[in-house]
Design an enzyme around this catalytic site. Structure first.
Site, mmCIF file in Angstrom:
data_model
loop_
_atom_site.group_PDB
_atom_site.id
_atom_site.type_symbol
_atom_site.label_atom_id
_atom_site.label_comp_id
_atom_site.label_asym_id
_atom_site.label_seq_id
_atom_site.Cartn_x
_atom_site.Cartn_y
_atom_site.Cartn_z
ATOM 1 N N ARG A 1 37.626 -12.742 1.004
ATOM 2 C CA ARG A 1 38.402 -12.133 2.100
ATOM 3 C C ARG A 1 38.968 -10.782 1.708
ATOM 4 O O ARG A 1 40.061 -10.422 2.138
ATOM 5 C CB ARG A 1 39.563 -13.061 2.529
ATOM 6 C CG ARG A 1 39.130 -14.336 3.203
ATOM 7 C CD ARG A 1 38.829 -14.102 4.679
ATOM 8 N NE ARG A 1 38.309 -15.310 5.284
ATOM 9 C CZ ARG A 1 39.009 -16.145 6.020
ATOM 10 N NH1 ARG A 1 40.281 -15.884 6.271
ATOM 11 N NH2 ARG A 1 38.464 -17.218 6.525
ATOM 12 N N ARG B 1 42.961 -9.181 7.095
ATOM 13 C CA ARG B 1 44.186 -8.684 7.721
ATOM 14 C C ARG B 1 45.203 -8.035 6.788
ATOM 15 O O ARG B 1 46.092 -7.319 7.234
ATOM 16 C CB ARG B 1 44.867 -9.819 8.496
ATOM 17 C CG ARG B 1 44.383 -9.899 9.930
ATOM 18 C CD ARG B 1 44.982 -11.084 10.647
ATOM 19 N NE ARG B 1 44.529 -12.322 10.022
ATOM 20 C CZ ARG B 1 44.936 -13.528 10.387
ATOM 21 N NH1 ARG B 1 45.826 -13.675 11.336
ATOM 22 N NH2 ARG B 1 44.472 -14.601 9.777
ATOM 23 N N ARG C 1 41.054 -4.260 14.335
ATOM 24 C CA ARG C 1 41.308 -5.508 15.061
ATOM 25 C C ARG C 1 42.255 -5.307 16.238
ATOM 26 O O ARG C 1 42.292 -6.130 17.156
ATOM 27 C CB ARG C 1 41.859 -6.559 14.097
ATOM 28 C CG ARG C 1 40.786 -7.296 13.326
ATOM 29 C CD ARG C 1 40.045 -8.338 14.179
ATOM 30 N NE ARG C 1 40.862 -9.547 14.339
ATOM 31 C CZ ARG C 1 41.457 -9.914 15.442
ATOM 32 N NH1 ARG C 1 41.346 -9.169 16.519
ATOM 33 N NH2 ARG C 1 42.167 -11.020 15.494
ATOM 34 N N ASP D 1 31.428 -14.561 9.533
ATOM 35 C CA ASP D 1 32.249 -15.752 9.367
ATOM 36 C C ASP D 1 31.358 -16.982 9.274
ATOM 37 O O ASP D 1 30.296 -17.020 9.900
ATOM 38 C CB ASP D 1 33.209 -15.904 10.551
ATOM 39 C CG ASP D 1 34.306 -16.906 10.242
ATOM 40 O OD1 ASP D 1 35.216 -16.555 9.482
ATOM 41 O OD2 ASP D 1 34.225 -18.048 10.716
ATOM 42 N N TYR E 1 34.094 -28.791 10.301
ATOM 43 C CA TYR E 1 34.598 -27.987 11.420
ATOM 44 C C TYR E 1 34.089 -28.501 12.759
ATOM 45 O O TYR E 1 34.842 -28.570 13.724
ATOM 46 C CB TYR E 1 34.226 -26.515 11.244
ATOM 47 C CG TYR E 1 35.222 -25.747 10.408
ATOM 48 C CD1 TYR E 1 36.468 -25.393 10.936
ATOM 49 C CD2 TYR E 1 34.942 -25.387 9.104
ATOM 50 C CE1 TYR E 1 37.395 -24.690 10.178
ATOM 51 C CE2 TYR E 1 35.862 -24.682 8.333
ATOM 52 C CZ TYR E 1 37.084 -24.339 8.879
ATOM 53 O OH TYR E 1 38.006 -23.648 8.129
#
Ligand code: 1CP
Length: 590
Positions: free
Chosen positions: A271, A275, A284, A320, A397
């Site tokens: 990552r 963010r 974003r 992703d 998931y």
């Protein structure tokens, strides 16, 4: 100079010999030599290496402190921390004779210790005013008159490429540099060369000009003949040199994947594009996460920016793991609060049979496009990782419908109907084999498989319900491209996860690196394993823990530094940069 003579400076750090001499020359224009020596004798003088020591000796002075090899900012701070001869840094004024690119780590380290820092930039590695001699030299390299090129600083190679590109001879120069012996003074210059896609043929035993010249000279014949013998394998596309895979084959990252010795420990962070980074947040603010993944220009931009900004040794495709659930037959939405929401019914065997076969070349074409564009824009020497989720993590998931803590539904499904479970994982695995091989064809230099949640399982259940599928996935990938198999919380059964295959095993911080390495065995490379929460600070703690991990790795080939999981969104980007610099510099000292 005035400040120094007026006694307003407590400590002076002399970075280079030339700079020290030049500083003295400027001072003697304004003050008497005795006056300067008297003033210097009153303060703590720190010489970064033998050259400033020599420059002081010429003046009849000895430094208060000298810094050991490899003479980086790290050793300077360490010398100051450990010395009793130095004035305390707290509340003192420190003058740094700066050279080339200012060293922000040193300045910050001093400020953290409560010192006021005065920068004395004596000279900088700016482009020379008269470019003619440099251009002549480049012309001689290109025309084949030169057999060995010395690179004595990281800044130097950047300037050379800049001049070459302005002159429109960069491509020619790069090709020519592929034919001559490139000898680099030390790890930082080597890193800059490799980042620029220029393979390094020789580095001396000590990062010093004298060693560089003497050792290269004594091995010149051998180095030149090595360079001139044609490579045994011709790689496709080698003619368009810097963007071809050969430019990266000898990168520190890929060497470490193959457990070959490296000049310093490579590092990238899971990552690393995310963010915590302002550039990412700005993009974003304009587009949703799903749109970002699907717009190849933006996906490439965030991946490349992140890698450059933190100076990582590898970039990772921006995408992703969950995108794969759509071609399988589920809907996917990223919600602000709950995280990903995955919808579709999945409770019985019939539901599994109704799921679609994943045909990634059609449904996920945008991923390969993003990968190709990222490759094209990335520094040619930096490897690019492709990735996917592992069969278990993806299955969890779709069964849970999103993020989970306890994975109750997943386990219930697993224990209730092993046939349906196996059918589900087989279907996912078939899709993943095609997906990852297509990423390799699109230009991925290595692959990471994220089994982020496998650690929720008992060892026996991992072995019975997960291992066969993961093994089939890893066995189905095109050979020749290193595969990193990463899991969190798998410390208790790493010997099992290692049985799935993979050239590199990624581990988290819940197990020590040396224990983990014992479990996976010496035949595997290892990636990890700093707790991402450590990156929240303080800085000293980050470096202390990074050092402990490097010491556990003990300089054995095959360690790739990483976090034990992804960078947390609240991480200060400066901390990430400090970690990367530290890992490079500390590991280069071995
Ligand atoms: O902007 C945003 O809010 C989106 C946050 C985000 C990002 C930056 C998500 C949503 N995914 C990503 C990118 C991403 N995801 C990358 C490429 C970027 C890089 O590494 O630099 C990679 C490799 C992943 C992989 C990924 N996605 C994993 C495996 C790694 C891990 O963290 O364990 C997992 C589990 C996901 C799922 C996912 N993606 C995003 C969210 C919110 C989640 C759910 C996480 C959870 O269940 O807790």
């Amino acid at each position: 100079g005035g400040e120094l003579l007026a006694g307003r400076v407590d400590l002076v750090i002399l970075m280079t010999g030339v700079g020290t001499r030049f500083l003295m020359e400027i001072l003697t224009r304004r003050f008497a030599k005795e006056e300067i020596l008297r003033a210097l004798a009153k303060l703590t003088t720190v010489a970064r290496g033998p050259k400033p020591v020599q420059a002081l000796k010429e003046l009849g002075m000895m430094p208060t402190l000298t810094v050991p090899e490899p003479n980086t900012w790290f050793e300077i701070l360490e010398t100051l921390d450990l010395s009793r001869k130095s004035v305390p840094l707290e509340g003192s004024t420190v003058a740094i004779q700066e050279y080339g690119e200012a060293n922000e780590n040193l300045v910050e380290g001093l400020q953290k210790r409560g010192a006021k820092v005065m920068r004395v930039p004596v000279y900088r590695w700016a482009l020379p005013e008269d470019l003619a001699p440099l251009e002549t030299a480049l012309g001689e390299i290109i025309s084949g008159k030169v057999q060995i090129v010395f690179v004595t600083s990281a800044a130097q190679i950047r300037s050379v490429l800049k001049v070459a590109s302005e002159k429109g001879i960069e491509a020619e120069l790069r090709r020519a540099l592929g034919r001559v012996v490139v000898a680099s003074v030390g790890p930082m210059a080597t890193q800059a060369l490799q980042a620029a896609g220029i393979p390094v043929d020789f580095e001396p035993s000590h990062p010093k000009m004298g060693h560089l010249v003497a050792e290269t000279a004594s091995r010149a014949r051998e180095l030149i003949s090595q360079k001139q013998s044609p490579p045994s394998i011709v790689f496709p596309g080698q003619s368009d040199f810097p963007s071809s895979a050969s430019a990266r084959r000898d990168s520190v990252f890929l060497k470490a994947c193959r457990r070959e010795p490296v000049p310093y420990t490579p590092i990238w962070l899971m990552r690393q594009a995310g963010r915590y980074m302002e550039e990412y947040r700005k993009i974003r603010a304009r587009v949703s996460f799903a749109e970002l993944c699907r717009t190849r220009e933006l996906a490439a931009e965030v991946a490349i920016t992140a890698c450059r900004k933190i100076n990582a040794d590898a970039a990772i495709l921006f995408s992703d793991i969950l995108l794969l659930v759509e071609p399988l037959g589920f809907s996917l939405e990223y919600e602000q609060k709950e995280g990903p929401v995955i919808k579709g019914s999945l409770s019985r065997r019939e539901d599994v049979d109704r799921l679609m076969e994943i045909e990634p070349e059609e449904s996920l074409a945008f991923v390969f496009e993003a990968l190709k564009l990222t490759r094209a824009g990335l520094d040619p020497g930096i490897p690019l990782l492709g990735f996917s989720g592992a069969p278990f993590t993806l299955a969890s998931y779709v069964i849970e419908g999103g993020t989970s803590r306890a994975f109750i539904k997943t386990k219930q499904f697993m224990f209730h109907d092993k046939g349906a479970w196996d059918a589900l994982l087989e279907k996912i695995t078939r899709g993943l084999v095609k997906y990852l091989n297509a990423q390799i064809r699109a230009g991925a230099d290595a692959i990471q498989i994220f089994d982020s949640w496998a650690g929720c399982l008992a060892p026996d259940d991992y072995r019975d319900f997960v291992l066969p599928h993961t093994r089939r996935l890893l066995g189905g990938l095109e050979p020749g491209v290193p595969v990193i198999y990463f899991g969190t919380g798998t410390g208790a059964f790493l010997e099992l996860t290692a049985q799935a295959g993979g050239d590199v095993i990624g581990v988290d911080w819940r197990i020590s690196l040396d224990q983990a390495w014992k479990k996976i065995g010496p035949q595997r490379a290892i990636q990890g394993n700093l707790d991402p929460a450590v990156l929240l600070g303080p800085r000293e703690e980050i470096l202390r823990r990074a050092r402990a991990i490097l010491e556990e790795a003990g300089g054995r080939p095959g360690h790739i530094f990483n976090l034990g999981h992804g960078v947390l969104p609240s991480t200060p980007v400066e901390n990430v940069k400090a970690l990367v610099d530290f890992v490079h510099e500390f590991s280069a000292r071995r």
